[in-house]
Design a protein around this motif. Structure first.
Motif, PDB file in Angstrom:
ATOM      1  N   SER B  21       0.780  -1.241   0.000  1.00 15.05           N
ATOM      2  CA  SER B  21       0.000   0.000   0.000  1.00 15.05           C
ATOM      3  C   SER B  21       0.811   1.290   0.000  1.00 15.05           C
ATOM      4  N   ILE B  24       1.848   2.169  -3.400  1.00 14.80           N
ATOM      5  CA  ILE B  24       0.731   2.688  -4.193  1.00 14.80           C
ATOM      6  C   ILE B  24       0.352   4.092  -3.720  1.00 14.80           C
ATOM      7  N   ALA B  25       0.276   4.229  -2.379  1.00 12.84           N
ATOM      8  CA  ALA B  25      -0.129   5.524  -1.835  1.00 12.84           C
ATOM      9  C   ALA B  25       0.855   6.621  -2.225  1.00 12.84           C
ATOM     10  N   SER B  27       2.727   6.647  -4.995  1.00 16.39           N
ATOM     11  CA  SER B  27       2.674   6.957  -6.421  1.00 16.39           C
ATOM     12  C   SER B  27       1.294   7.470  -6.831  1.00 16.39           C
ATOM     13  N   MET B  28       0.275   7.178  -6.013  1.00 13.27           N
ATOM     14  CA  MET B  28      -1.074   7.638  -6.329  1.00 13.27           C
ATOM     15  C   MET B  28      -1.654   8.436  -5.159  1.00 13.27           C
ATOM     16  N   GLU B  59     -10.940  10.333 -13.741  1.00 14.19           N
ATOM     17  CA  GLU B  59     -11.400   8.969 -14.020  1.00 14.19           C
ATOM     18  C   GLU B  59     -10.251   7.971 -14.095  1.00 14.19           C
ATOM     19  N   MET B  60      -9.076   8.439 -14.477  1.00 12.67           N
ATOM     20  CA  MET B  60      -7.917   7.534 -14.543  1.00 12.67           C
ATOM     21  C   MET B  60      -7.351   7.243 -13.159  1.00 12.67           C
ATOM     22  N   THR B  61      -7.688   8.078 -12.193  1.00 13.98           N
ATOM     23  CA  THR B  61      -7.111   7.924 -10.852  1.00 13.98           C
ATOM     24  C   THR B  61      -8.179   7.654  -9.796  1.00 13.98           C
ATOM     25  N   ASP B  62      -9.370   7.265 -10.203  1.00 17.56           N
ATOM     26  CA  ASP B  62     -10.466   7.092  -9.239  1.00 17.56           C
ATOM     27  C   ASP B  62     -10.597   8.307  -8.330  1.00 17.56           C
ATOM     28  N   ARG B  64      -8.439  10.335  -7.290  1.00 17.99           N
ATOM     29  CA  ARG B  64      -7.347  10.672  -6.370  1.00 17.99           C
ATOM     30  C   ARG B  64      -6.608  11.925  -6.828  1.00 17.99           C
ATOM     31  N   ALA B 259       3.749   8.593 -12.325  1.00 19.54           N
ATOM     32  CA  ALA B 259       2.494   8.095 -12.920  1.00 19.54           C
ATOM     33  C   ALA B 259       1.535   9.249 -13.227  1.00 19.54           C
ATOM     34  N   ASN B 262       2.452  11.124 -16.324  1.00 18.53           N
ATOM     35  CA  ASN B 262       2.047  10.401 -17.525  1.00 18.53           C
ATOM     36  C   ASN B 262       0.536  10.443 -17.735  1.00 18.53           C
ATOM     37  N   ILE B 263      -0.200  10.391 -16.645  1.00 21.97           N
ATOM     38  CA  ILE B 263      -1.668  10.488 -16.734  1.00 21.97           C
ATOM     39  C   ILE B 263      -2.071  11.867 -17.262  1.00 21.97           C
ATOM     40  N   ALA B 266      -1.289  12.045 -21.005  1.00 23.24           N
ATOM     41  CA  ALA B 266      -2.286  11.309 -21.805  1.00 23.24           C
ATOM     42  C   ALA B 266      -3.617  12.069 -21.829  1.00 23.24           C
ATOM     43  N   ALA B 267      -3.957  12.701 -20.714  1.00 21.59           N
ATOM     44  CA  ALA B 267      -5.203  13.483 -20.657  1.00 21.59           C
ATOM     45  C   ALA B 267      -5.121  14.680 -21.607  1.00 21.59           C
TER      46      ALA B 267
END
Lengths: 362, 362
Positions: B21, B24-25, B27-28, B59-62, B64, B259, B262-263, B266-267
């Motif tokens: 976690s 993940i936490a 990086s997100m 939407e790509m990150t729920d 976040r 991340a 990059n998101i 792409a957006a």
């Protein structure tokens, strides 16, 4: 008590963190997919579209969602990409939808049909004009979900051993061209030939065929056609702006967490722009080199274009008569085409016209 | 002890979950940004680009990574968007780089300059021809990182109260047009006027100005110019393919996890394609309605185009002489322009030419 208080505090802290973490793990699970490209690695432009897609998805998810790209032939042959996705052999492919017109001619319309849309119009139609939604239903019949993920722009008409002076010169011409485009040219006398990329050069050299279409300057140069068929015709009116699609097994697509669906969609957008941009940059020096090496650039004679346009209309009417999906697709494309060119001829075309003339004058 | 053991166990359990976690936490993480648009909500096309961007990132990150979009004026006026990002008032903006030519004329080149690139060429240059890298260094001077995130396509030349028959008719004409375009038109006799969007209509109605440029059919229709200045000229040769940029405070951009960078990239790609696609769809019915309501469509006379082209070359040479950044940018654009139109005139242009003629014949 000191220790106890510490543990309580740590536990409380971890518990707070834990509220979010399982939710993150659920929405960002480890996913590994395989994608089969319909193209060899040597076509770095179009094969590169899948690499752009794969890299973008991995980088957006810190490698939690990985899509491994395989070249045509590594898992299945290039033209079996759709089948491999449809039956679940792989989760994804990167291909041109018109390869599958043998299953249903409707497959051609979301990529490109003769005298269809240019690249920007194809994007407009698919993304904002109802195109993607229309084809979503069609693709479901084949168990796939598909998104545009690349475009080549208007292609060249191909290489010919002899000059074409009028439509009569097309009669009996053995030309490497497939699908709907082959059916259109057949109506004006061409004898379409289905030949794999690697076999085109020797066939042209020996005179087994008289002409061949491929893509455009950058890709064509690699195959060396100019040495054996010096007349290089334009435009490739059967591919005014062909979309390349990423296709996903429908079940696998549906299983993806919502965030991954959105990440994959955005990655398709990235691949879409980057592939077109790359073609637009690399075609220029390739065209110069080809002309420098003796390629004879020629526009198709007007009567070849006119006869082919009439032939395409005839073919679309025939196909529409026996295939409701094709009719719905081609009617939608034609409506967008008429409207789009009405507007295109105003600002875009007059701007391009002036710039082309200004350049020619130096 | 019971309670103590429970706490220890809970803490240990949380620690096991914590192996994955925290990565993940980290990086997100939860990130909330504010984005100021340079446009009002009423321009749903161009304002919509920021909404597409914001929605895609969420939407790509729920949810976040959330980017809240504010219309021009809600936080800062539209033309202060860059300053607000530069000084950290907001993390991001969605704007047109040429708005800031008052700071440095170089700002115009990554968006659009008179007789620059069409939209596809601008994308090709920025994404694959070294453009983004070139301007990355320039934008750093203003503490921002910028990416293309929208395009309008070739714009219209604007609305005029009287017909323009030749370049002499431009002399003394008071026209609402700003920036580099205004400087070019000034050289052919136009008196450029800086007027905010909402004030154009009354100025045209009263005859305080003789003409005004805005965007294209869909956006122009909302302001009703056709009722007071019926002559609608094309092309807007100062905006052949203007890129709209998303700009990010450099420090805030650098702080983002990889991340998220990059998101966000792409957006931007998604916003880029969707905005252009939307314009391409909605401009068509708007153009029909405008012509139906009496708008008189006219191409700029050839000598207006020629004189303006010469004036633009003159201006670019003047600016290059005193601004090395501008010189590097405009030289790079010109190199891409010459090459791009060399190739464009072959397949793309001849395809479009045929399709336009075929449409005209029905």
């Amino acid at each position: 008590m000191e220790r106890r208080r510490f543990i309580k505090t740590a536990a409380a802290g971890a518990a707070v963190g834990a509220i979010a973490s399982p939710a993150i793990a659920q929405s960002m699970p480890e996913v590994k997919w395989r994608l089969t490209s319909s193209f060899p690695k040597s076509l770095d432009t179009i094969y590169g579209g899948a690499e752009t897609l794969s890299k973008a998805v991995a980088e957006m998810t810190d490698n939690r969602f990985q899509i491994q790209v395989f070249a045509a032939g590594e898992i299945v042959p290039g033209l079996q990409a759709l089948d491999a996705v449809s039956n679940g052999t792989v989760e994804a492919c990167h291909t041109v939808s018109y390869y599958y017109v043998g299953k249903d001619p409707t497959f051609a319309v979301p990529s490109s049909v003769p005298f269809g849309l240019n690249a920007r119009m194809q994007n407009a139609w698919l993304w904002q004009g109802g195109g993607n939604e229309l084809f979503e239903k069609f693709y479901q019949k084949f168990n796939v979900y598909a998104l545009p993920a690349g475009n080549t722009g208007a292609q060249m008409g191909g290489w010919f051993r002899k000059e074409i002076k009028n439509v009569a010169d097309m009669s009996g011409l053995k030309m490497r061209i497939g699908g709907i485009a082959g059916q259109v040219l057949q109506k004006i006398g061409v004898v379409p030939q289905q030949i794999a990329g690697g076999d085109i050069y020797p066939a042209l050299e020996k005179g087994t065929i008289d002409g061949a279409e491929w893509v455009g300057p950058y890709d064509d140069e690699k195959l060396g056609f100019n040495k054996v068929a010096p007349f290089y015709y334009y435009p490739g009116f059967w591919e005014g702006g062909p979309a390349v699609h990423a296709m996903f097994n429908l079940g696998k697509w549906n299983e993806l967490p919502k965030a991954y669906k959105n990440i994959l969609t955005a990655a398709c957008h990235q691949a879409n722009t980057i592939m077109q941009a790359k073609y637009d940059i690399v075609n220029v020096p390739a065209l110069k080199r080809l002309v420098g090496a003796g390629a004879q650039l020629r526009p198709f004679p007007a009567d070849v274009m006119e006869a082919s346009f009439r032939a395409s209309t005839e073919l679309y009417n025939e196909l529409s008569g026996r295939n409701p999906d094709f009719k719905a697709a081609i009617d939608a494309m034609r409506a967008i085409r008429g409207d789009s060119y009405l507007w295109w001829q105003v600002a875009e075309y007059t701007f391009d016209t002036f710039m082309i003339r200004a350049r020619a004058r130096g």
